[in-house]
Write an enzyme that holds these catalytic residues in place. Sequence first.
Site, PDB file in Angstrom:
ATOM      1  N   ASP A  15       5.441  84.193  37.609  1.00 47.78           N
ATOM      2  CA  ASP A  15       5.420  82.823  37.102  1.00 47.78           C
ATOM      3  C   ASP A  15       4.684  81.879  38.041  1.00 47.78           C
ATOM      4  O   ASP A  15       3.810  81.133  37.616  1.00 47.78           O
ATOM      5  CB  ASP A  15       6.848  82.286  36.911  1.00 47.78           C
ATOM      6  CG  ASP A  15       7.596  83.076  35.849  1.00 47.78           C
ATOM      7  OD1 ASP A  15       6.964  83.871  35.123  1.00 47.78           O
ATOM      8  OD2 ASP A  15       8.822  82.892  35.762  1.00 47.78           O
ATOM      9  N   ARG A  94      19.176  75.892  45.728  1.00 46.13           N
ATOM     10  CA  ARG A  94      18.175  75.011  45.114  1.00 46.13           C
ATOM     11  C   ARG A  94      18.038  73.665  45.811  1.00 46.13           C
ATOM     12  O   ARG A  94      16.925  73.207  46.063  1.00 46.13           O
ATOM     13  CB  ARG A  94      18.482  74.807  43.620  1.00 46.13           C
ATOM     14  CG  ARG A  94      18.413  76.076  42.773  1.00 46.13           C
ATOM     15  CD  ARG A  94      17.233  76.924  43.103  1.00 46.13           C
ATOM     16  NE  ARG A  94      17.024  78.016  42.170  1.00 46.13           N
ATOM     17  CZ  ARG A  94      16.301  79.092  42.467  1.00 46.13           C
ATOM     18  NH1 ARG A  94      15.738  79.228  43.667  1.00 46.13           N
ATOM     19  NH2 ARG A  94      16.132  80.049  41.576  1.00 46.13           N
ATOM     20  N   ASP A 123      18.457  75.798  36.800  1.00 47.87           N
ATOM     21  CA  ASP A 123      17.688  75.577  38.023  1.00 47.87           C
ATOM     22  C   ASP A 123      16.726  74.400  37.908  1.00 47.87           C
ATOM     23  O   ASP A 123      16.491  73.686  38.875  1.00 47.87           O
ATOM     24  CB  ASP A 123      16.944  76.853  38.417  1.00 47.87           C
ATOM     25  CG  ASP A 123      17.893  77.865  39.039  1.00 47.87           C
ATOM     26  OD1 ASP A 123      18.903  77.425  39.633  1.00 47.87           O
ATOM     27  OD2 ASP A 123      17.636  79.072  38.932  1.00 47.87           O
ATOM     28  N   SER A 175      16.074  89.521  35.103  1.00 48.51           N
ATOM     29  CA  SER A 175      15.691  88.377  35.907  1.00 48.51           C
ATOM     30  C   SER A 175      16.669  88.287  37.080  1.00 48.51           C
ATOM     31  O   SER A 175      17.883  88.303  36.884  1.00 48.51           O
ATOM     32  CB  SER A 175      15.754  87.140  35.012  1.00 48.51           C
ATOM     33  OG  SER A 175      15.841  85.998  35.792  1.00 48.51           O
TER      34      SER A 175
END
Lengths: 402, 403
Positions: A15, A94, A123, A175
Amino acid sequence: MDVKKVVLAYSGGLDTSVIIPWLKENYGCEVVCFAANVGQGEELEGLKERAINSGASKIYIEDLSAEYVKDYIWPTLKADADYEGYLLGTSTARPLIAKYLVKIAEQEAADAVVHGATGKGNDQVRFEVSARALNPRLKVIAPWRLWDIKSREDAIAYLQERHLPVPVKKKRPYSVDRNLWHLSHEGADLEDPANEPPGDLYLMTVPPEKAPDQPTFLEIGFDQGVPCTIDGQAYDGVALIEELNKVGGANGVGLWDMVENRLVGMKSRGVYETPGGTILYRAHQALEMITLDRDTLHFKQIVAQRYAELVYNGLWFSPLREALASFVDETQRTVTGTVRMKLYKGNCAHVGIVSPFSLYDEGIASFGFSELYDHKDAAGFINLFSLPLRVRAFMKERVEQK
Amino acid sequence: MDVKKVVLAYSGGLDTSVAIPWFKDNFGCEVICFTADLGQEEELKGLEERSKRAGASKIYIKDLKQEFVEDYIFPTLKANAVYEGKYLLGTSISRPLIAKYLVEVAEAEGADAVAHGATGKGNDQVRFDISLQSLNPSLKVIAPWRIWDLGSRADAINYAIARGIELPVSRGPYSTDRNIWHLSHEGADLEDPAKEPPGDVLMLITPPEKAPDEPAYVEIGFEQGAPRSLNGRRTDAVAMLQELNRIAAAHGVGIIDMVSNRLVGIKSRGVYECPGGTVLYYAHRELEYLTLDRNTLHYKEGAAHRFAELCYDGLWFSPLREALSAFFDETQKTVTGTVRLKLFKGNCISAGATSPYSLYQEGFATFGRFELYDHKDAQGFINLFGLPLRVRAMMKKRAGLKK
């Protein structure tokens, strides 16, 4: 949107490799990459070359493991915060990544920060709310919410059309997010909660069925709520978690399979591996059993629930999270001592708790007599404790007679 | 029980006056008195002679007003702690402070016990005993009302007369407790909650019907949640509270009439006069509306409820109370600013608040366009905020659920 320079949270995966050329094509901007080491255990050395080959002008690679443990994991552990049972591994990382994204953006005089989180997950919220809480003027770009790329195949085609390197194709269909604290699995056959996770899913943990037939014992020492020793030996935070991940993983400890409520309104299924974290939560809670009084413990459980929601929802840099952390820190002043843990085929139990600040008094809890506890006091206590119910019973009698 | 020397929390009232000879009769011990000046405004000067004539060997009289306001009242105000929606905890938070000094004097005097005149039916015995025990678990605590045969006020008067103890001047039919924060009334005809408090029960506050026809404005300046100035003048906390008490009382503000749940399991009726406190609570809350974000404000309301219970139940010196205070202090970092209030015939009405840390932005709340708020965002926000309910509605349709 007019953007001249952006800082991208770069992992080196498919990505974020697509995002670099996409940003250049769509904004004509310079792309600076930032990769954080939060203990994901992946190769960070090749990253620089890959980022540059994908079109980035520069890359910052920072080792944030120590800060992650000290300022994000330990406060969450001290709070005993879990979200619907989840130990918040991704949620706590995060805001830290966002903190450095903002820092680098300011340093580089960039006008936007970019992340590769999708438009369906938590996220995106955590990145953006954190970035805005730290610098409300920075723009945030989330390509997944803007572009036409819908699948892995689209992304690969996008790179191939431009003769750009395609990161090595993963064999696993899931994932994954990994850091020092945990590893999460989502997607593919896990999306149906009727399916048991396949046996080869786990990357940190041995399935309990294959764990050793003999239990492993270890003793964890805490100082004011923070773990600092294993079997009497001092460890820094990062090394301590690595060691417990190893031992916990080998004994099948810390698997967590759940359907959780994402902030964006949907339920999702995730399987988590948190071997060291699970040991630390259990040990910490065991120590609190003997060092916290009833009122504090009970109230703290409610605080933990709210704290977990804030962390899960991306509100790390919020006044309530900070105020709750002050509350928690105050409660931890006497949470010092050692807890002996027994790990056995997925089980993780405390088998010995010692603290210089213990509130447990054998003389009171056992049946002997002692000066502090006079059995006769109990009669008065119970009479008064039950008085409102006795008054109510009299009231009912009186009303029924009428 | 073997007691050689006891320190008695002495008010000069009937109960504690009788307690002095009672201790000497029953324990043969030395009695030292301790009186805290918490702003009860009663004559403290005659106390020394009276306690000595009753048989005390010594009396300590200590002005604790400053400490009471700064270390007990302000933390409670910062929490906005209210017990059962009404009571501003005036008596509750004074007991632990008195207990703290009782222990200090007992330790200095090498006494083996401390004593208080609270009855066996109230909250105060719990607050005194628990505070004393949390500060020094080795000290004995003696509560004569739980021990002696005196069952009533009349018994106590007879006991005093029989021993030649002078009777303190009666303060009327009600049992009262007064300090700089409040004045409470209990007993006599107030015991029936069907009855309105008689007009003459109030000692500080002018009844609203008799208050001036013109309102008074007050402006209170807060720094990190603590009031530090009144009408633009920075004054010390005690003087400010006294001044505010005077103004608010003149305008009928701060009368609280309630039936509350005592910790010992009884409901009781009390009427409280808390003029300055009512104004400060109101003003503090106004400032928090401006300066606290939604999450903090809402959570703090729940925490305040628990804090009030702890104060009311006598658990001031407890780890949970201390940890909650750490939480509140952190929330108060930006609770700085000034609040203007209008006091009028028992009402306390907002008349403007400002803060350098205000989170209110005129551009948002009104309908103007603003870079930060795009009306179109609301569509996505509402879609996702309501998503769980839409999913549920679809499930109900699918499963054929009507309700």
